[in-house]
Design an enzyme around this catalytic site. Structure first.
Site, PDB file in Angstrom:
ATOM      1  N   THR A  26      32.718   5.444   6.668  1.00 22.91           N
ATOM      2  CA  THR A  26      33.449   4.337   6.853  1.00 22.91           C
ATOM      3  C   THR A  26      32.898   2.866   7.252  1.00 22.91           C
ATOM      4  O   THR A  26      33.202   1.889   6.693  1.00 22.91           O
ATOM      5  CB  THR A  26      34.449   4.652   7.987  1.00 22.91           C
ATOM      6  OG1 THR A  26      35.270   5.843   7.634  1.00 22.91           O
ATOM      7  CG2 THR A  26      35.510   3.460   8.282  1.00 22.91           C
ATOM      8  N   GLU A  47      32.778  -6.375   3.351  1.00 25.38           N
ATOM      9  CA  GLU A  47      32.266  -7.673   3.595  1.00 25.38           C
ATOM     10  C   GLU A  47      31.347  -8.304   2.588  1.00 25.38           C
ATOM     11  O   GLU A  47      31.379  -9.546   2.482  1.00 25.38           O
ATOM     12  CB  GLU A  47      31.695  -7.618   4.882  1.00 25.38           C
ATOM     13  CG  GLU A  47      32.461  -7.328   6.157  1.00 25.38           C
ATOM     14  CD  GLU A  47      31.787  -7.823   7.478  1.00 25.38           C
ATOM     15  OE1 GLU A  47      31.827  -8.984   7.945  1.00 25.38           O
ATOM     16  OE2 GLU A  47      31.539  -6.567   8.280  1.00 25.38           O
ATOM     17  N   HIS A  79      40.425   3.753   5.530  1.00 21.57           N
ATOM     18  CA  HIS A  79      39.533   4.568   4.794  1.00 21.57           C
ATOM     19  C   HIS A  79      40.374   5.871   4.531  1.00 21.57           C
ATOM     20  O   HIS A  79      40.358   6.815   5.171  1.00 21.57           O
ATOM     21  CB  HIS A  79      38.175   5.070   5.445  1.00 21.57           C
ATOM     22  CG  HIS A  79      37.349   5.532   4.606  1.00 21.57           C
ATOM     23  ND1 HIS A  79      35.765   5.560   5.015  1.00 21.57           N
ATOM     24  CD2 HIS A  79      37.286   5.935   3.348  1.00 21.57           C
ATOM     25  CE1 HIS A  79      35.170   6.277   3.920  1.00 21.57           C
ATOM     26  NE2 HIS A  79      35.642   6.302   2.939  1.00 21.57           N
TER      27      HIS A  79
END
Length: 134
Positions: free
Chosen positions: A34, A42, A68
């Protein structure tokens, strides 16, 4: 600076033994971690706005709210995409999502702040000179 709503970015990786939950300490199984999915999201957000930044500017992540939803095994490709949804001064908001070769694996929202790279690093490095508070 010209960051606009609708700008998109993308980042890709392949799941290896080095970016699994087992390897990074976020879980006990050899599946895409994750934290690595978050980092990929990002990176996609940074890619989305890279062409709109001025010389010496960068962005730093300030908020990430993601799910996730599906595991990805070692050997599969993963891609993340980010889309600018709002610009409020130096604050940029994104929708982010990730897929592996079988389908969607995660999604959410992300915020970044535009910074002067030099000033940001100087301010951050001042922490080493300040008295430590426990």
């Amino acid at each position: 600076m010209s960051i606009e709503i609708g700008m998109t970015g993308r980042a890709e990786t392949v799941v290896t033994d080095r970016n699994t939950a087992l390897a990074v300490g976020s879980g006990a199984l050899p599946v895409f971690a994750t934290p690595m999915m978050a980092a990929l999201m990002e990176a996609a957000a940074m890619d989305a706005v890279a062409t709109g930044l001025e010389e010496g500017q960068g962005t730093v992540g300030t908020r990430l709210d993601i799910t996730h939803d599906a595991a990805t095994p070692v050997g599969m490709k993963v891609r993340a995409e980010a889309r600018v949804t709002a610009v409020d001064g130096r604050r940029i908001s994104f929708t982010v999502s990730a897929w592996d070769e079988a389908g969607p694996i995660g999604s959410g929202t992300h915020q970044r702040c535009i910074i002067s790279n030099e000033k940001f690093l100087a301010r951050t490095n001042q922490k080493k000179e300040a008295p430590h508070v426990n």
